[in-house]
Design an enzyme around this catalytic site. Structure first.
Site, PDB file in Angstrom:
ATOM      1  N   CYS A 115       0.806  -1.217   0.000  1.00 38.77           N
ATOM      2  CA  CYS A 115       0.000   0.000   0.000  1.00 38.77           C
ATOM      3  C   CYS A 115       0.845   1.275   0.000  1.00 38.77           C
ATOM      4  O   CYS A 115       0.362   2.342  -0.373  1.00 38.77           O
ATOM      5  CB  CYS A 115      -0.955   0.004   1.185  1.00 38.77           C
ATOM      6  SG  CYS A 115      -2.157  -1.348   1.156  1.00 38.77           S
ATOM      7  N   HIS A 163      -3.404   7.518   1.939  1.00 41.45           N
ATOM      8  CA  HIS A 163      -3.765   6.186   1.464  1.00 41.45           C
ATOM      9  C   HIS A 163      -5.190   5.911   1.915  1.00 41.45           C
ATOM     10  O   HIS A 163      -5.542   6.116   3.081  1.00 41.45           O
ATOM     11  CB  HIS A 163      -2.802   5.151   2.043  1.00 41.45           C
ATOM     12  CG  HIS A 163      -3.223   3.732   1.825  1.00 41.45           C
ATOM     13  ND1 HIS A 163      -3.630   3.262   0.604  1.00 41.45           N
ATOM     14  CD2 HIS A 163      -3.312   2.685   2.688  1.00 41.45           C
ATOM     15  CE1 HIS A 163      -3.951   1.979   0.713  1.00 41.45           C
ATOM     16  NE2 HIS A 163      -3.767   1.614   1.977  1.00 41.45           N
ATOM     17  N   ASN A 187     -10.042  -0.050  -0.523  1.00 42.40           N
ATOM     18  CA  ASN A 187      -8.582   0.014  -0.443  1.00 42.40           C
ATOM     19  C   ASN A 187      -7.995  -0.562  -1.725  1.00 42.40           C
ATOM     20  O   ASN A 187      -8.034  -1.771  -1.944  1.00 42.40           O
ATOM     21  CB  ASN A 187      -8.096  -0.777   0.776  1.00 42.40           C
ATOM     22  CG  ASN A 187      -6.597  -0.678   0.986  1.00 42.40           C
ATOM     23  OD1 ASN A 187      -5.858  -0.258   0.099  1.00 42.40           O
ATOM     24  ND2 ASN A 187      -6.140  -1.088   2.157  1.00 42.40           N
TER      25      ASN A 187
END
Length: 322
Positions: free
Chosen positions: A113, A249, A279
């Site tokens: 990520c 993020h 996500n």
């Protein structure tokens, strides 16, 4: 001094939109349960045969169009991904071919990520060093391929997508008023490997599924994201009250809100897309940047802080002026 300025952004999302209600058919969950714990309302899943390189190439074309450039204008192309089409060659070289980029060089970066932050920092370094003048950075993922559909704690959180950003060398004065990347901060600590990982890979001859200790990840996320953001701001010589936008993020709305609060940045100055995309790992920040620009939020001269944390653990932040 040389600064790496943003020349264009773009994104691509698969056509298949998956609402939370989709999971109610097979899991003990509900739309309300998912929203309350993550803020996610829907996400996109890649179609059968649609690969990470396909998503990345579409985002690349959108970024080139936004910048008014051709693929031949690029010197380098970096793709951040944890879900490549193949073990090798890199997704980046596949994208290079798909968009018709005949020269230059291309490679992948894997920091889960945090991948886009790591790729952006590397692209900035290439430009500052004079190795490349114009670099495209892409975050692209097909995380739906590594989900355990029986695990309600993870499979409802992730989605597929891609975002791209083009950096170009430009002269700056060396002050925080310069446009472009002002500072970067990268970190990792393999001690925490077991709280977020995929339980398979080439060496084990298995594909594996994503596994996560959600409470542990949350505990580390806010603390480390705030710390790296402040370190990057200190390096850039700016303070939180000067920040126009935080583009975090997009993992979980509670992490986003917790980080913003500790950074002393109001939520109206945070770009949030997690409700629509879930996500998307390395794709989430460039997706949010592209959406933010398309919504008229990001304007020339705006000071932007972007930060991410992912498996590894790996985390970092970039401060830039739009």
């Amino acid at each position: 001094m040389i600064r790496a300025q943003i020349k264009g952004v773009g994104h691509y999302l698969p056509e298949n939109v998956v609402p939370n209600s989709h999971f109610e058919k097979t899991l003990e969950t509900s739309n309300e349960w998912i929203i309350s714990r993550s803020g996610i309302e829907r996400r996109h899943f890649a179609a059968e045969g649609e690969t990470t390189s396909n998503l990345a190439a579409n985002a690349a074309r959108a970024a080139l169009a936004d910048a008014g450039l051709d693929a031949s204008d690029l010197d380098a192309l970096i793709v951040a991904t944890s879900t490549p089409d193949l073990t090798f060659p890199s997704v980046a070289t596949m994208v290079q071919h798909q968009i018709g980029m005949k020269g230059g060089f291309a490679f992948d970066i894997q920091a889960v990520c945090a991948g886009f932050i790591f790729a952006l920092a590397n692209a900035n370094a290439l430009i500052v060093a004079g190795t490349a003048r114009r670099v495209m950075v892409i975050g692209a993922e097909t995380f739906s391929r590594i989900m355990d559909w029986t695990d309600r704690g993870t499979c409802v959180l992730f989605g597929d997508g891609a975002g791209a950003l083009i950096l170009e060398a430009s002269d700056g004065d060396g002050t925080s008023a310069d446009r472009g990347v002002l500072s970067t901060d990268l970190n990792s600590d393999g001690t925490y490997r077991d709280i977020l990982y995929v339980d398979g890979g080439v060496s084990t001859k298995t594909t594996g599924y994503l596994r996560m200790e959600g409470k542990e990840v949350f505990r580390h996320a806010v603390e480390k994201l705030v710390a790296t953001a402040h370190t990057a701001m200190d390096k850039a010589g700016v303070t939180s009250d000067e920040v126009d936008w935080v583009v975090p993020h997009q993992a979980n709305i509670r992490i986003i809100k917790g980080t913003a609060k500790k950074m002393n940045v109001p939520m109206e100055n945070v770009i949030v897309t997690v409700q629509d995309h879930g996500n998307t790992s390395a794709a989430s920040i460039p997706l949010a940047l592209s959406v933010g620009k398309s919504q008229g939020k990001l304007k020339t001269g705006d000071l932007v802080v972007t930060e991410a944390i992912g498996g590894g653990l790996a985390w970092g932040a970039v401060v830039l002026r739009w």
